[in-house]
Design a protein around this motif. Structure first.
Motif, short mmCIF file in Angstrom:
data_model
loop_
_atom_site.label_atom_id
_atom_site.label_comp_id
_atom_site.label_asym_id
_atom_site.label_seq_id
_atom_site.Cartn_x
_atom_site.Cartn_y
_atom_site.Cartn_z
N GLU A 6 0.85 -1.20 0.00
CA GLU A 6 0.00 0.00 0.00
C GLU A 6 0.88 1.25 0.00
O GLU A 6 0.57 2.24 -0.67
N ALA A 7 1.99 1.19 0.74
CA ALA A 7 2.93 2.32 0.75
C ALA A 7 3.56 2.49 -0.62
O ALA A 7 3.77 3.61 -1.09
N LYS A 9 2.16 1.70 -3.49
CA LYS A 9 1.13 2.30 -4.35
C LYS A 9 1.00 3.80 -4.09
O LYS A 9 0.90 4.60 -5.02
N GLU A 10 1.01 4.16 -2.82
CA GLU A 10 0.89 5.58 -2.45
C GLU A 10 2.08 6.38 -2.98
O GLU A 10 1.91 7.46 -3.55
N ALA A 13 1.88 6.80 -6.75
CA ALA A 13 0.90 7.83 -7.11
C ALA A 13 1.47 9.23 -6.90
O ALA A 13 1.25 10.14 -7.69
N MET A 14 2.26 9.40 -5.84
CA MET A 14 2.85 10.70 -5.52
C MET A 14 3.97 11.07 -6.49
O MET A 14 4.07 12.22 -6.92
N VAL A 33 6.85 7.12 3.80
CA VAL A 33 6.46 7.52 2.44
C VAL A 33 6.95 8.94 2.11
O VAL A 33 7.43 9.19 1.01
#
Length: 197
Positions: A6-7, A9-10, A13-14, A33
């Motif tokens: 999940e990190a 993916k985050e 995206a950033m 992150v």
């Protein structure tokens, strides 16, 4: 260290970085992150700085006409290969910069392009303004230099704050694209047209 997907993916995206780069950055930054995003940005900007020395002889001419039909721009944006010139990221960058030119009305591309006589005239005006405001004579020169920097930020395209995010300069936008696309990208020239000007 195991990295949380999940990190990843985050962070992806950033930053727009690849999965492996995101995993590596998160591992190096202990899963934080925010720190990983800064790490990727620094790494990308360092690579981008090296790429800026390469020749950019391909590209696209972009045009933007505002919805009123009263303001328009032309922009030549160059890159190293025709392949990159056709990517969505490059085309989006060109469109955004052309739209920014229409909105922000820059006069020059770089501070170095401001004619010496224009710069001297502006400095004299800034000094006179500082004296008129009652500032001490010994700091007038420093005040004028600060206002020259502001003049560059208002009139030089690469120094202007991006219309969609004033914290980022157009220079940062281009550097980010260089880091992401892996090629040198250069704003070669631009023109802005406005009815009645």
């Amino acid at each position: 260290m195991a990295v949380d997907m999940e990190a990843v993916k985050e962070l992806r995206a950033m930053s727009g970085a690849g999965v492996l780069d995101c995993k590596k950055a998160l591992a190096e930054c202990g899963g934080d992150v925010g720190k990983a995003a800064d790490h990727l940005r620094e790494k990308g900007l360092a690579k981008a700085a090296k790429k800026m020395e390469r020749t950019a002889s391909q590209g696209v001419i972009f045009s933007y006409i505002h919805t009123t039909g009263k303001i328009g721009t032309l922009l030549e944006l160059n890159c190293e290969t025709d392949f990159v010139a056709r990517t969505d990221e490059f085309l989006s960058l060109g469109h955004e910069i052309a739209m920014h030119i229409a909105a922000a009305s820059p006069q020059y591309l770089l501070p170095e392009e401001v004619p010496a006589e224009v710069l001297e005239k502006e400095k004299e005006i800034f000094k006179a303004q500082a004296l008129e405001e009652g500032k001490p004579a010994h700091i007038v020169e420093k005040i004028a230099e600060g206002r020259v920097k502001k003049f560059y930020e208002e009139n030089c395209l690469l120094e202007q704050g991006y219309i969609r995010d004033q914290d980022r300069k157009i220079r940062d936008l281009v550097m980010g694209a260089i880091a992401k696309l892996g090629e040198n990208i250069v704003i070669r020239r631009f023109s802005r047209f406005s009815i009645g000007e």
